[in-house]
Design an enzyme around this catalytic site. Structure first.
Site, mmCIF file in Angstrom:
data_model
loop_
_atom_site.group_PDB
_atom_site.id
_atom_site.type_symbol
_atom_site.label_atom_id
_atom_site.label_comp_id
_atom_site.label_asym_id
_atom_site.label_seq_id
_atom_site.Cartn_x
_atom_site.Cartn_y
_atom_site.Cartn_z
ATOM 1 C CG HIS A 104 71.378 44.318 86.485
ATOM 2 N ND1 HIS A 104 71.614 45.512 87.035
ATOM 3 C CD2 HIS A 104 72.588 44.298 85.380
ATOM 4 C CE1 HIS A 104 72.589 46.123 86.636
ATOM 5 N NE2 HIS A 104 73.085 45.527 85.638
ATOM 6 N NE ARG A 128 77.476 50.755 80.630
ATOM 7 C CZ ARG A 128 77.930 51.181 82.018
ATOM 8 N NH1 ARG A 128 79.232 51.221 82.090
ATOM 9 N NH2 ARG A 128 77.043 51.701 82.766
ATOM 10 C CB CYS A 180 75.782 45.068 87.954
ATOM 11 S SG CYS A 180 76.643 45.548 86.309
ATOM 12 C CD GLU A 192 68.811 44.875 89.633
ATOM 13 O OE1 GLU A 192 69.183 43.745 89.793
ATOM 14 O OE2 GLU A 192 69.532 45.673 89.022
HETATM 15 N N1 GLN Z 1 80.303 48.719 84.270
HETATM 16 C C1 GLN Z 1 79.880 49.253 85.411
HETATM 17 C C2 GLN Z 1 80.801 49.562 86.404
HETATM 18 O O1 GLN Z 1 81.987 48.822 86.431
HETATM 19 C C3 GLN Z 1 78.721 48.474 86.065
HETATM 20 C C4 GLN Z 1 77.412 48.319 84.952
HETATM 21 C C5 GLN Z 1 76.228 48.181 85.681
HETATM 22 O O2 GLN Z 1 76.195 47.952 86.982
HETATM 23 N N2 GLN Z 1 75.109 47.798 85.155
HETATM 24 O O3 GLN Z 1 80.615 50.538 87.043
#
Ligand code: GLN
Length: 196
Positions: A177, A142, A85, A179
Site C-alpha cells: 500500500h 492480506r 493490493c 498510499e
Molecule cells: N486480500 C484482499 C483481496 O484479495 C486484498 C487486501 C487488500 O487490498 N488490502 O481482495
C-alpha cells in the site's frame, strides 16, 4: 498535462489514495490544473487521464464494477492505472477465483491472500526499481503476490514469497500500500509516466 486523477470509489481505502495523489501532485507539478476525484460510473471515468484502483476486497470490487457497468470502460481506459493490493488482483490476467472477473490489463498470474493467516499483515523495507532515495517502507495487508509475469511486464520489486511490484506501459501494480505512510515516490514516478 493537466492532472485529472480518478480514484475508483466502489469499496476500499479511497480517501488515502486521494490524499496521497494530492500530495504527490504538489511535489511533482510545476504548472497546470490538477484534480483528484472519485470515480463511480463510466461518465466519471471519461473525465480522468489516470486512475487509482485501491485495496479492499477484490471479490466485492469486481462485483461492483459489473454492477456499475464499469468493466468495459476500465478495460478500454487509455490512461495509466495505479493499482494496489485488491487493485493488483483486478489488473491481472490470471486469478484462480471464479468470483473475480479481472480487467486483464497486466499479463500476470496473481495469488490472492498469498501470505496466509500468520502473516496477513506486515511491514518491510524493500528495494524497488525505478525510485531513488533508498528502500521503500512497504505495508502489506492480506496481500497478493504475482507468481508469474508476461515478457513485457517489468518487475519492480520481489520478496521471498513472490513479485510485489510491477509496471506495464503506463500502469503500475503493487501488492502493498504505497498510499499509506506518506512516501509518495511511487506516485510521483507514476505521474511522470503519464506526462503529468
Ligand atoms: N486480500 C484482499 C483481496 O484479495 C486484498 C487486501 C487488500 O487490498 N488490502 O481482495
Amino acid at each position: 498535462m493537466d492532472a485529472k486523477i480518478g480514484v475508483l470509489a466502489l469499496q476500499g481505502n479511497v480517501s488515502e489514495h486521494i490524499d496521497a495523489f494530492c500530495l504527490a501532485i504538489e511535489r511533482v507539478k510545476k504548472k497546470g490544473a490538477s484534480e483528484v476525484f472519485e470515480v463511480r460510473c463510466p461518465a466519471d471515468l471519461a473525465g480522468c487521464n489516470a486512475l487509482a484502483i485501491p485495496g479492499g476486497e477484490s471479490t466485492t470490487i469486481s462485483r461492483l464494477i459489473e454492477k456499475n457497468h464499469l468493466h468495459e470502460p476500465l478495460c478500454n481506459f487509455t490512461g495509466g492505472i495505479f493499482a494496489t493490493c485488491a487493485g493488483m488482483v483486478l489488473m491481472a490476467t490470471d486469478v484462480a477465483d471464479p468470483r473475480i472477473r479481472t480487467l486483464g490489463l497486466i499479463e500476470m498470474a496473481v495469488d490472492r491472500n498469498a501470505f496466509g493467516r500468520q502473516r496477513e499483515s506486515f511491514e518491510a523495507d524493500i528495494s524497488v526499481r525505478g525510485i531513488d532515495g533508498g528502500p521503500f517502507h512497504a505495508i502489506f495487508i492480506r496481500a497478493p503476490v504475482a507468481t508469474s509475469t508476461g515478457f513485457d511486464v517489468e518487475v519492480l520489486a520481489r520478496i521471498d514469497q513472490g513479485i510485489v511490484a510491477v509496471e506495464k506501459g503506463k500502469h503500475m501494480a503493487f501488492s502493498f500500500h504505497p498510499e499509506l505512510g506518506g512516501d509518495t515516490r511511487l506516485h510521483e514516478r507514476f505521474l511522470r509516466m503519464q506526462g503529468i
